[in-house]
Scaffold this motif. Structure first.
Motif, short mmCIF file in Angstrom:
data_model
loop_
_atom_site.label_atom_id
_atom_site.label_comp_id
_atom_site.label_asym_id
_atom_site.label_seq_id
_atom_site.Cartn_x
_atom_site.Cartn_y
_atom_site.Cartn_z
N VAL A 45 42.07 42.45 39.84
CA VAL A 45 42.29 42.18 38.42
C VAL A 45 43.75 42.42 38.00
N ALA A 46 44.55 43.02 38.90
CA ALA A 46 45.97 43.12 38.60
C ALA A 46 46.63 41.76 38.85
N SER A 247 37.85 38.31 34.72
CA SER A 247 38.29 39.64 35.22
C SER A 247 37.79 40.81 34.37
N LEU A 248 36.60 40.70 33.78
CA LEU A 248 36.11 41.78 32.92
C LEU A 248 35.05 42.66 33.61
N SER A 249 35.09 42.70 34.93
CA SER A 249 34.08 43.44 35.68
C SER A 249 33.96 44.89 35.22
N GLY A 250 35.10 45.49 34.85
CA GLY A 250 35.10 46.90 34.44
C GLY A 250 34.37 47.14 33.13
N PHE A 251 34.12 46.10 32.36
CA PHE A 251 33.41 46.28 31.07
C PHE A 251 31.90 46.35 31.24
N ARG A 252 31.41 45.90 32.37
CA ARG A 252 29.98 45.91 32.69
C ARG A 252 29.16 45.20 31.61
N HIS A 378 46.84 38.38 44.65
CA HIS A 378 48.22 37.92 44.58
C HIS A 378 48.43 36.95 45.74
N ALA A 379 48.98 35.77 45.44
CA ALA A 379 49.06 34.71 46.46
C ALA A 379 49.80 35.18 47.71
#
Ligand SMILES: Cc1ncc(COP(=O)(O)O)c(C=O)c1O
Length: 398
Positions: A45-46, A247-252, A378-379
């Motif tokens: 997610v970075a 990328s909101l996995s941390g919000f559950r 990151h590519a």
């Protein structure tokens, strides 16, 4: 699980017998070790941060005392917005009061759906390969996974319909799959879903359709949604959420759409497991799917570029079988013949190169020669790691 140390419940012991814990994701201790080059077991997610609006929404929710508690199925105002915003994506109206529940992640949606529809001794048809959680939850519930092979051609998923018919004839009344498929990135089109709909009608069966990755869509064949497939809507649970593309996995948070009585059943279970999805995260979910179209298209294009760079690098490896995913952020190559076992290769990659991949065996029987990577990274980092993987394979290829 050490079965001698504690009087664990039967269902936990069953889960332990279903195999070791899947490759863990987000191991920060490991990440702190300078040797870790890339953890391909989950997206970074970075590299792909959430939409900038999310932070402001989260802070506003935290400052609003009303956001903490919600009905078990979620805040009505959030369900209303999400139902309206999902309609263009999945192609059918949703009654936000009766046909939608907000869950603590899509994962919880899978658990609530399976535990509403499946009991001890039941048979559940599961696509092979598919996301490892389905078989684990089914096993935990005392039911039996019955694998149905999945092939893909040009990125279109083809479930072995003859095998599915046999599974239904043997007693399976729930079918569980992901669309797009995790790990292959193949997608079921509307013709496949209509075939599944006919079989569900004939056998009085249900489909659980995990559509978590359906927004990371590279185009071509349209991705079918269970809710809008004729004859399937009232016989299915469609699961969607903001963990991956956004990328909101941390919000559950996640959502499930189904017939009112199924949503009622899922809510009953939610009321004894987690009560509700986190209130502050529900507030963030309200603006999900409202990102500017260019935000989504540039995210999809960035993933497409990484995907294509990796696939073309891997196509140079003699004997490695890799196909281009039609959607999502996973690649699932099959290894060439090696002088060591695939698990020894994965261990060497982890220990000597700091590269974590997910062993293919986690996705169903026959996956032992394959591995999965999540290329939402990151590519440059991903390409460097992919070159290392290619070198490791070359060193041990037979
Ligand atoms: C197919 C699939 N379903 C569900 C999940 C769980 O996602 P969430 O973060 O929404 O709980 C994952 C996570 O990797 C997944 O791959």
């Amino acid at each position: 699980v050490n079965t001698n140390a504690w009087p664990f419940a039967e269902q936990l012991l069953r889960l332990a017998s279903a195999g070791s814990l899947p490759t863990s994701t987000g191991n920060r201790d490991l990440a702190r070790q300078s040797r870790l080059l890339v953890d391909f077991s989950h997206g970074d997610v970075a590299a792909f941060p959430p939409h900038p609006r999310v932070l402001a929404d989260a802070v506003a929710a935290f400052s609003d005392p009303h956001s903490a508690y919600s009905p078990y199925r979620g805040h009505g105002s959030v369900r209303e917005k999400v139902a309206a915003n999902l309609k263009p994506l999945i192609g059918r109206e949703i009654d936000s009061e009766a046909e939608l529940i907000i869950t603590p992640g899509t994962q919880a949606g899978v658990y609530l759906a399976l535990s509403s529809l499946v009991g001890s001794g039941d048979i559940v048809a599961i696509a092979n390969p598919d996301y490892f959680a389905y078989a684990r939850i089914v096993t935990y519930l005392g039911a039996r996974p019955r694998y149905v092979n999945l092939r893909s051609s040009e990125g279109v998923a083809q479930l072995d319909i003859e095998q599915l018919k046999v599974a239904l004839a043997e007693g399976a009344r729930v079918i569980c799959l992901s669309n797009p498929n995790n790990p292959t990135g193949a997608v079921y089109d509307s013709a496949q879903f209509r075939e599944i709909a006919d079989l569900c009608e004939r056998w009085d069966a249900y489909l659980i359709s995990d559509e978590l990755y359906s927004r990371l869509d590279y185009g071509g064949v349209p991705i079918a949604h269970a809710w809008s497939t004729p004859g399937l809507g009232h016989r299915s649970v469609s699961l969607l959420g903001p963990s991956k593309t956004e990328s909101l996995s941390g919000f559950r948070v996640g959502t499930a759409i189904a017939a009112p009585q199924v949503i009622d059943g899922m809510e009953q279970i939610q009321s004894i497991v987690s009560l509700r999805a986190p209130g502050y995260s529900q507030a963030v979910l309200a603006a999900w799917l409202e990102e500017e179209p260019c935000w989504l298209s540039s995210r999809v294009e960035a993933h497409r570029e990484i995907r294509d760079a990796i696939v073309s690098r891997w196509l140079e490896i003699p004997g490695l079988d890799v196909s281009t995913p039609r959607a999502g952020s996973y690649l699932f190559p099959r290894l060439p013949a090696l002088a060591i076992s695939p698990m020894e290769l994965f261990a060497a990659l982890r220990n000597d190169a700091g590269i974590i991949v997910t062993p293919g065996a986690e996705f169903g029987p026959g996956g032992e020669e394959s591995f999965r990577i999540n290329f939402s990274q990151h590519a440059e980092v991903a390409i460097a790691a992919v070159n290392s993987i290619a070198e490791f394979i070359a060193r041990v290829a037979r």
